[in-house]
Scaffold this motif. Structure first.
Motif, short mmCIF file in Angstrom:
data_model
loop_
_atom_site.label_atom_id
_atom_site.label_comp_id
_atom_site.label_asym_id
_atom_site.label_seq_id
_atom_site.Cartn_x
_atom_site.Cartn_y
_atom_site.Cartn_z
N VAL A 109 0.82 -1.21 0.00
CA VAL A 109 0.00 0.00 0.00
C VAL A 109 0.86 1.26 0.00
O VAL A 109 1.75 1.39 0.83
CB VAL A 109 -0.90 0.05 1.25
N THR A 110 0.60 2.14 -0.93
CA THR A 110 1.21 3.47 -0.84
C THR A 110 0.10 4.50 -0.90
O THR A 110 -0.68 4.54 -1.85
CB THR A 110 2.20 3.72 -2.00
N ASP A 111 0.01 5.30 0.14
CA ASP A 111 -1.02 6.34 0.24
C ASP A 111 -0.35 7.61 0.73
O ASP A 111 -0.05 7.77 1.90
CB ASP A 111 -2.11 5.89 1.22
N HIS A 115 -1.44 10.82 0.36
CA HIS A 115 -2.24 12.02 0.59
C HIS A 115 -3.02 11.97 1.90
O HIS A 115 -3.48 10.92 2.32
CB HIS A 115 -3.19 12.24 -0.58
N ASP A 116 -3.16 13.16 2.49
CA ASP A 116 -3.96 13.28 3.69
C ASP A 116 -5.38 13.70 3.34
O ASP A 116 -5.62 14.26 2.27
CB ASP A 116 -3.35 14.33 4.63
N LEU A 117 -6.28 13.42 4.26
CA LEU A 117 -7.67 13.81 4.07
C LEU A 117 -7.81 15.32 4.26
O LEU A 117 -7.24 15.89 5.18
CB LEU A 117 -8.55 13.08 5.09
N SER A 118 -8.57 15.93 3.37
CA SER A 118 -8.93 17.34 3.53
C SER A 118 -10.38 17.40 3.99
O SER A 118 -11.26 16.91 3.30
CB SER A 118 -8.76 18.06 2.19
#
Lengths: 244, 244
Positions: B121-123, B125-128
DNA sequence: GTCTTCATGTCGGAT
DNA sequence: ATCCGACGTGAAGAC
């Protein structure tokens, strides 16, 4: 019924992934998808999540979960009772989950799906849990002198204008006693809660009645302890389980 | 690196399932298992869950999740930072997840594993997220007269002996003002929280200073409204987003 | 690490 | 449906 070989796909075509998820939704199965996706949510709040790889779980009860590589909480989600939809949009797979009251929508757009699987889940058993506030309550009801010699419980969940009191009773001198229970170390919020009930009962009962407030928990923070003192409330150290 | 064909198994042999999960743990991949299992937990509390079919997710950050067919919350779990172990015990596959401080153990024993998959898994980005309490705060700071004409904010997160105040300021008459913000409809707990700060400031400031308390939220329950009245606190209806 | 509070909290029980 | 409080609350920021 789904054949065993029809339940999972690695690197599926978009249409094949869609078909599996559609089957899960129709037949009340649980579906998992893994792939690169972006997520949008609008409802009680609103959020956007840019492209990244995530695991999506769709449950037969209408729950949707979007999990990234970190954290116990899903990065996005939808509560039970939602209606799931899946559709293809060119090469991308789109999952939509909706609910009303309140109106909330979750949209997951997969740019690529690496894996899909669907499962017929049967789980008949409930969790058995110990170490709860109820266990703490039972410890005191079984031997009220743990709280204080002479204490006599009269009711649990006794109603006051400010809410229900965990344990209501009288002390050896006939004073009213309000007990607030917490299964773990308490902070200022628990003190305020107890204080709310005590003040409410003081107004409710005749003015000459003394109402004592007890906070029962394994431990207290320093600030909470000071607040207890300022309000004239008392603390008794007790854990839900005898050994802890 | 894991070959594409090596990432998932349907109806795997126990040893093969174990090998995949072991690989995931070693290489920092996310693993999902589906099958019939029983679960035991001991730590802050203790629980037992009898045999049933569940989805288990093991994250590279040490999170473990056990999901049944219902509910948004996992039926059992382990927080990030845990150490996962997998082992075979005859035909059964056992997953153990441990942490210290506090000491907590989760044990999942699979009687059968229907499906295993592991994912790199590569994620990034953070949640806005919008519609938060911070957004509500910014609305007031941008135009303080929304709270009341003449209101002047002086500080956010101002410390008092009872905790930090969301917004501290003065009204048109020079009285101290404490503002407690809530992004959604409030109950008695929010009133108590505001009351704590107000009383704390009244003690802290000189006795002749009047301290006004404002609760700012979209709406308030009946009981909370009554409590506000009893305490002499004020309510202003305002939501985090202008339209709601 | 502890403390304090927010949260799209979730969940269950009562009204 | 709303209200109310517990929860193995989890997560973040401050100290």
């Amino acid at each position: 019924m789904i054949e065993s070989g029809e339940r999972a796909r690695v690197q599926p075509e978009t249409t094949e992934a869609s078909r599996l998820v559609e089957t899960a939704i129709q037949e009340g199965l649980l579906a998992t998808l893994f792939g690169r996706c972006r997520v949008e949510y609008e409802g009680r709040a609103a959020s956007t999540l840019k492209e990244g790889e995530r695991l999506v779980v769709l449950k037969p009860d209408g729950t949707a979960l979007v999990h990234s590589d970190e954290g116990q909480k899903p990065v996005n989600w939808q509560p039970p009772g939602c209606t799931h939809e899946v559709q293809t949009d060119g090469d991308s797979l789109v999952v939509r989950s909706r609910r009303e009251t309140p109106e909330e929508v979750l949209l997951v757009e997969f740019e690529s799906v690496d894996h899909v699987a669907i499962f017929d889940v049967t789980d008949d058993h409930d969790l058995s849990l110990t170490g709860t506030e109820e266990d703490l309550r039972d410890r005191i009801l079984e031997d009220p002198s743990i709280l204080e010699p002479g204490f006599e419980p009269r009711a649990t969940e006794r109603q006051t204008p400010a809410g229900a009191v965990d344990i209501y009773g009288v002390d050896g001198d006939g004073n009213a006693v309000v007990v607030e229970l917490k299964r773990r170390r308490v902070g200022p919020d628990a003190v305020s809660q107890l204080n709310r009930y005590v003040e409410s009962l003081e107004r409710d009962l005749h003015a000459e009645t003394t109402v004592r407030g007890f906070l029962v928990a394994p431990s207290v923070t320093e600030r909470a302890s000071r607040l207890l003192g300022e309000r004239g409330l008392e603390f008794v150290s007790l854990a839900p389980s005898p050994d802890t």
